[in-house]
Design a protein around this motif. Structure first.
Motif: not given
Length: 167
Positions: A45-48, A59-63, A70-72, A87-92
């Motif tokens: 999940i965290l790796a999209y 796309t995403a700014d981070t892996a 930012h991701l599209t 844009r990612i608001v938060y992570t768990l």
């Protein structure tokens, strides 16, 4: 460079009570059992991989998902495809719950937020995937789509969860 504003005021609301005035949905499915499955699904999940597995990731700014990334996603096919910025608001990163939520930015056909998570239940060793969202149309064509747009959101949520069965 200034950050674009989210297209809705209730930023972070998927972490609690969903706000009124939006279409709400939540899909919660058991995907198996065991801490190893939970750990693998959390990493996916965290790796999209939910978005990549359904073919909408662009796309995403981070892996790996991180607040502010930012991701599209790409919705549709060929020349009619729409690039939908988020844009990612938060992570768990709780011991038994991992995932992230992203919110819509200007140019996205919807306005709202979506949470992608996996939960481990130590009492019975079960692992559950969870998609929760609130949204409303942000463009004329999503307003025109009405119930069909909402049905597509539910279908995509089920497809997201199905990607975890094959990870």
């Amino acid at each position: 460079m200034d950050e674009p504003e989210f297209t809705y005021p209730e930023v972070g609301a998927t972490a609690g009570s969903l706000p009124p005035g939006y279409h709400h949905f939540s899909v919660h499915r058991r995907i198996g059992a065991g801490r190893a499955l939970f750990d693998r699904a959390a990493a996916d999940i965290l790796a999209y991989r939910m978005q990549k597995g359904t073919g909408i990731f662009h796309t995403a700014d981070t892996a790996v998902a991180a607040p502010g990334t930012h991701l599209t996603v790409r919705l549709g096919l060929g020349p009619l495809a729409i690039h939908a910025p988020c844009r990612i608001v938060y992570t768990l990163t709780d011991p038994n719950r991992h995932g992230f939520a992203y919110g819509t930015l200007p140019g996205h056909p919807e306005s709202g937020e979506e949470l992608f998570a996996v939960e481990y239940h130590p009492t019975d060793d079960s692992v559950h995937a969870l998609i929760t969202a609130f949204s409303r149309p942000a463009t004329w064509y999503t307003r025109l789509g009405g119930p069909a747009t909402r049905a597509l959101q539910h279908l995509m949520a089920r497809k997201y969860i199905a990607t975890l069965h094959h990870s």
